[in-house]
Design a protein around this motif. Structure first.
Motif, PDB file in Angstrom:
ATOM      1  N   GLU A   1      -0.206   1.696 -12.221  1.00 36.88           N
ATOM      2  CA  GLU A   1      -1.701   1.270 -12.467  1.00 36.88           C
ATOM      3  C   GLU A   1      -1.501   0.432 -13.651  1.00 36.88           C
ATOM      4  OE1 GLU A   1      -3.166   5.312 -13.461  1.00 36.88           O
ATOM      5  OE2 GLU A   1      -4.721   5.041 -11.889  1.00 36.88           O
TER       6      GLU A   1
ATOM      7  N   SER B   1       0.872  -1.037  -0.136  1.00 36.61           N
ATOM      8  CA  SER B   1      -0.030   0.003  -0.251  1.00 36.61           C
ATOM      9  C   SER B   1       0.864   1.219  -0.054  1.00 36.61           C
ATOM     10  CB  SER B   1      -0.967   0.091   1.195  1.00 36.61           C
ATOM     11  OG  SER B   1      -1.760  -1.047   1.303  1.00 36.61           O
TER      12      SER B   1
ATOM     13  N   ASP C   1      -2.099  -1.064  -3.787  1.00 37.28           N
ATOM     14  CA  ASP C   1      -3.117  -0.131  -3.626  1.00 37.28           C
ATOM     15  C   ASP C   1      -2.611   1.195  -3.090  1.00 37.28           C
ATOM     16  OD1 ASP C   1      -5.557   0.686  -2.894  1.00 37.28           O
ATOM     17  OD2 ASP C   1      -5.761  -0.377  -1.323  1.00 37.28           O
TER      18      ASP C   1
ATOM     19  N   ARG D   1      -3.115   5.648  -2.429  1.00 31.49           N
ATOM     20  CA  ARG D   1      -4.214   6.839  -2.439  1.00 31.49           C
ATOM     21  C   ARG D   1      -3.148   8.091  -2.094  1.00 31.49           C
ATOM     22  NH1 ARG D   1      -9.292   5.616  -0.443  1.00 31.49           N
ATOM     23  NH2 ARG D   1      -9.440   7.466   0.195  1.00 31.49           N
TER      24      ARG D   1
ATOM     25  N   SER E   1      -7.214  11.165   3.067  1.00 31.43           N
ATOM     26  CA  SER E   1      -6.567  10.892   1.790  1.00 31.43           C
ATOM     27  C   SER E   1      -7.805  10.536   0.581  1.00 31.43           C
ATOM     28  CB  SER E   1      -5.736   9.721   1.759  1.00 31.43           C
ATOM     29  OG  SER E   1      -6.507   8.660   2.194  1.00 31.43           O
ATOM     30  N   PHE E   2      -7.571  10.597  -0.587  1.00 29.53           N
ATOM     31  CA  PHE E   2      -8.415  10.315  -1.812  1.00 29.53           C
ATOM     32  C   PHE E   2      -7.649   9.499  -2.780  1.00 29.53           C
ATOM     33  CE2 PHE E   2      -5.995  14.052  -2.507  1.00 29.53           C
ATOM     34  CZ  PHE E   2      -5.856  14.066  -4.021  1.00 29.53           C
ATOM     35  N   GLU E   3      -8.513   8.793  -3.501  1.00 30.45           N
ATOM     36  CA  GLU E   3      -8.288   7.954  -4.729  1.00 30.45           C
ATOM     37  C   GLU E   3      -7.807   8.672  -5.987  1.00 30.45           C
ATOM     38  OE1 GLU E   3     -11.042   4.945  -5.074  1.00 30.45           O
ATOM     39  OE2 GLU E   3     -10.592   3.655  -2.892  1.00 30.45           O
TER      40      GLU E   3
ATOM     41  N   TRP F   1      -4.804   7.385   5.747  1.00 33.78           N
ATOM     42  CA  TRP F   1      -5.607   6.535   4.693  1.00 33.78           C
ATOM     43  C   TRP F   1      -7.205   6.533   4.642  1.00 33.78           C
ATOM     44  CZ3 TRP F   1      -2.776   3.775   0.833  1.00 33.78           C
ATOM     45  CH2 TRP F   1      -3.771   2.844  -0.043  1.00 33.78           C
TER      46      TRP F   1
END
Length: 280
Positions: free
Chosen positions: A205, A180, A212, A214, A278-280, A274
């Motif tokens: 990606e 992560s 994972d 963020r 935080s944001f994706e 997390w």
């Protein structure tokens, strides 16, 4: 191995001195011959040549054929290599015996010093040790990926060092390790670093979808990597550095800890950011 290397260079890798390597190379090239012939062909002084050949004979690399004059015959190349290994093994056995003999006196002298020094060690130094930022810190980071049993967590600005740890990341993912990554919000990055972060994110990606990641909404006070945290404080290792915006990385040091309690605290902090900041 480079076939164009000088024969004497190869022979010196067997712990031969320059004159020894020259003499043995000449013997391997010419076969059985005398000391004066070797000296003349190699430029080894006449005063040195017999001592050089005696040394080669003692190591088992050549044979001495009695006569007037003596002749010298090289062993086959494969046998020379076998003898070199045996010589090194014997040297190790001799050294090990010497160490065993000196153990009682060595411990008598140095153990009291060590124990006294240990009593003076501060709690902070027991928690951490440091390495320079750069190749030393990247080496430690790769080590964390290799030893991880379950999970790896990363807090980073743009993951600019990704190329240097990528093989370790890939191996960890193949072993089923969860990875992560918490990036810094690109709006908070220096403008020149934004493209670097974008490139790394695109690679993750496309090539490593199991990772994972963020983006944090705020500047984080530290960045680094930690592995296998446990809430019972029984495991975990980490490498990290505290943010010092006015100090360039090449002048900084990263802290390393194997303290399970400290790593558990890092995990709690990571989880809070997390989940809530935080944001994706």
């Amino acid at each position: 191995m480079d076939p164009n290397r000088e024969p004497t260079d190869l022979l010196q890798e067997l712990d031969l001195k320059e004159y020894e390597a020259k003499a043995l190379a000449r013997l391997l090239r010419s076969g059985r011959t005398t000391a004066p012939d070797i000296a003349e062909a190699t430029g080894i002084p006449n005063a040195r040549i017999y001592g050089v050949l005696d040394s080669l004979a003692d190591r088992g690399f050549i044979e001495v054929i009695p006569g007037r004059p003596k002749h010298y015959q090289p062993k086959a190349p494969g046998e020379i290599l076998d003898r070199a290994k045996e010589n090194r093994r014997q040297q190790f056995e001799d050294f090990r015996g010497e160490v065993d003999e000196m153990r009682p006196g060595f411990l008598e002298v140095f153990e009291p010093m060590y124990e006294q020094a240990e009593e003076a060690v501060s709690p902070i130094s027991e928690l951490f040790h440091v390495v320079d930022v750069g190749e030393p810190s990247e080496t430690e980071t790769r080590r964390l990926y290799r030893i991880a049993d379950d999970s790896v967590y990363v807090i980073t600005n743009s993951f600019a060092y990704f190329d240097d740890v990528e093989p370790a990341v890939a191996n960890a993912l193949e072993e089923g390790i969860d990875v992560s990554v918490l990036f810094l919000n690109p709006e908070l990055l220096p403008e020149e670093n934004v493209p670097h972060q974008e490139a790394i994110v695109e690679r993750i990606e496309s090539e490593y979808p199991a990772i994972d990641f963020r983006f944090s909404e705020e500047v984080l006070p530290w960045r680094g990597t930690f592995v296998d945290p446990s809430m019972d404080y029984g495991s975990g290792q980490a490498i990290f550095l505290v943010e010092e915006t006015d100090v360039p990385d090449y002048k900084r040091q990263a802290a390393i800890t194997e303290n399970g309690s400290f790593v558990a605290g890092m995990k709690r902090y990571f989880d809070l950011i997390w989940e809530y900041e935080s944001f994706e």
